[in-house]
Structure formats: structure tokens, C-alpha cells
Write a protein that holds these residues in place. Sequence first.
Motif, short mmCIF file in Angstrom:
data_model
loop_
_atom_site.label_atom_id
_atom_site.label_comp_id
_atom_site.label_asym_id
_atom_site.label_seq_id
_atom_site.Cartn_x
_atom_site.Cartn_y
_atom_site.Cartn_z
N ASN A 127 0.83 -1.21 0.00
CA ASN A 127 0.00 0.00 0.00
C ASN A 127 0.86 1.26 0.00
O ASN A 127 0.60 2.21 -0.74
N VAL A 128 1.88 1.25 0.85
CA VAL A 128 2.79 2.41 0.93
C VAL A 128 3.52 2.59 -0.39
O VAL A 128 3.71 3.72 -0.86
N THR A 129 3.91 1.50 -1.01
CA THR A 129 4.62 1.55 -2.30
C THR A 129 3.79 2.28 -3.35
O THR A 129 4.29 3.17 -4.05
N GLU A 130 2.52 1.91 -3.45
CA GLU A 130 1.66 2.54 -4.46
C GLU A 130 1.38 4.00 -4.10
O GLU A 130 1.42 4.88 -4.97
N ILE A 131 1.12 4.27 -2.83
CA ILE A 131 0.88 5.66 -2.42
C ILE A 131 2.10 6.51 -2.70
O ILE A 131 1.99 7.67 -3.14
N ASN A 132 3.28 5.96 -2.46
CA ASN A 132 4.53 6.69 -2.71
C ASN A 132 4.65 7.10 -4.17
O ASN A 132 5.10 8.21 -4.48
N VAL A 133 4.23 6.23 -5.08
CA VAL A 133 4.25 6.57 -6.50
C VAL A 133 3.28 7.73 -6.78
O VAL A 133 3.63 8.69 -7.45
N HIS A 134 2.07 7.63 -6.25
CA HIS A 134 1.07 8.68 -6.47
C HIS A 134 1.56 10.03 -5.93
O HIS A 134 1.41 11.07 -6.59
N LEU A 135 2.15 10.01 -4.73
CA LEU A 135 2.63 11.26 -4.14
C LEU A 135 3.80 11.85 -4.92
O LEU A 135 3.93 13.07 -5.04
N THR A 136 4.65 10.98 -5.46
CA THR A 136 5.76 11.47 -6.27
C THR A 136 5.25 12.15 -7.53
O THR A 136 5.74 13.21 -7.93
N ILE A 137 4.26 11.54 -8.15
CA ILE A 137 3.65 12.16 -9.34
C ILE A 137 3.05 13.52 -9.00
O ILE A 137 3.23 14.49 -9.73
N GLN A 138 2.38 13.59 -7.85
CA GLN A 138 1.79 14.86 -7.45
C GLN A 138 2.85 15.91 -7.18
O GLN A 138 2.69 17.08 -7.53
N ARG A 139 3.96 15.49 -6.58
CA ARG A 139 5.05 16.42 -6.33
C ARG A 139 5.64 16.95 -7.63
O ARG A 139 5.99 18.14 -7.73
N ILE A 140 5.76 16.10 -8.62
CA ILE A 140 6.26 16.54 -9.93
C ILE A 140 5.37 17.66 -10.47
O ILE A 140 5.85 18.69 -10.94
#
Length: 208
Positions: free
Chosen positions: A160-173
Amino acid sequence: MYIHSKENQSKLTPEIAFQYLKEGNDRFVRNLRANRNLLQQVNETRDGQYPFATILSCMDSRTSAELIFDQGLGDIFSIRIAGNVLNEDILGSMEFGSRVVGTKIVMVLGHTKCGAIVGACNNVQLGSLTQLLDKVKPAIAQETVTQNERTGKNSEFVNNVTEINVHLTIQRIKDESPIIVDLLQEGKIKIVGGVYDVDTGKVDFFED
């Protein structure tokens, strides 16, 4: 397999670039890799490069983007760092790839059984690694499904954390790069995410 030329790259749409990644991963999973002459590709790219994708992935030895997506020399910009986290230098590299060189898609790729994610979930403290793992902490905080055993031993929590981390990274970009946002709004690039399964070789793609 051909090399992407300047003309070919300019004709690509973000959707076609996305399809290239999907098709490449499908070949990889089925062990039907495209036939490439790598030495010929060395010669054909010696005067320039026209990759179609910029991919941020983990440094994990099992997650080489060129292999996972069955791509050759000159096809992708591959940015690798533990936990596929974002920093200013990586963002600058993405801007270079997208704005200057003309890649059509930016991808953030996480993977299962990620040591950096596990380490962050276990609150590992180790030299400079501590600061890197801190970048995963927002994803841990946003994982609210798991109420017990919120550690690296809980594979469901880690996934779960792995997928959320991807989403948050995209949002940060999107939040931190006006250059990439402009390209998105102009329809010149697409940003996608994905999680690579180290057990099967399959990438689960998603769009934010």
C-alpha cells in the motif's frame, strides 16, 4: 528493432509512448523480447539520442527499466534511486528529458518488496540513508487502511505504501515543476505511474 530518430520522436504522441511501455512489458513477461542488434544501436545513436520516455525507478537490481519494458539503447532516460523518491536534481533531469530532448511520457515506477520502502516502514536510521527514507514518510502517513502491524514485516502495508509513494511522487512533480505542468497542459507529455511485481515481472500501470 529500429532506433528512435528525431523525426520519429517528433511524431509520437504521449498515448503512443504509453502503449510502447505497455507492449514492452507484455513482451518481457512473455519472454518474447524484440530482436535487437545492440552494437548497431551503439553506432546509430553515436551522433544523438531521441528517447521517447523518462522513467524514474528504484535502484533495485531487479528493476532495470530497459529490461522491464523491453527497450534498447537510446529509447528511454532511466533515472534510478532507492525508493524511486524525488529530489531537485531528479526533477531537473525530468525537465531536461521532457522539455529539451522531447520525451513524450514521464513514468514513476515503484516495485514490490522494495527495500527502501521496507526500511522507511521500519523507521531505519542509517547515515545519509535516513534522509532518503524520510521522503517515503508522507506515503506511510497517508496509508490509513492498516491499523495494526504497520511495519516492513506486513507485506500488505508495504504494498500500500509503495503505491501511495508513487502517487505522491507524481503529485510532487506536478506541484514543483511548472515546466512539466506546461507540457502536460499543452498535451505534449503524459505522466503515469506503475508498480512492478518482482515475482511475475508484470507492471500494473495507472494514471493520476
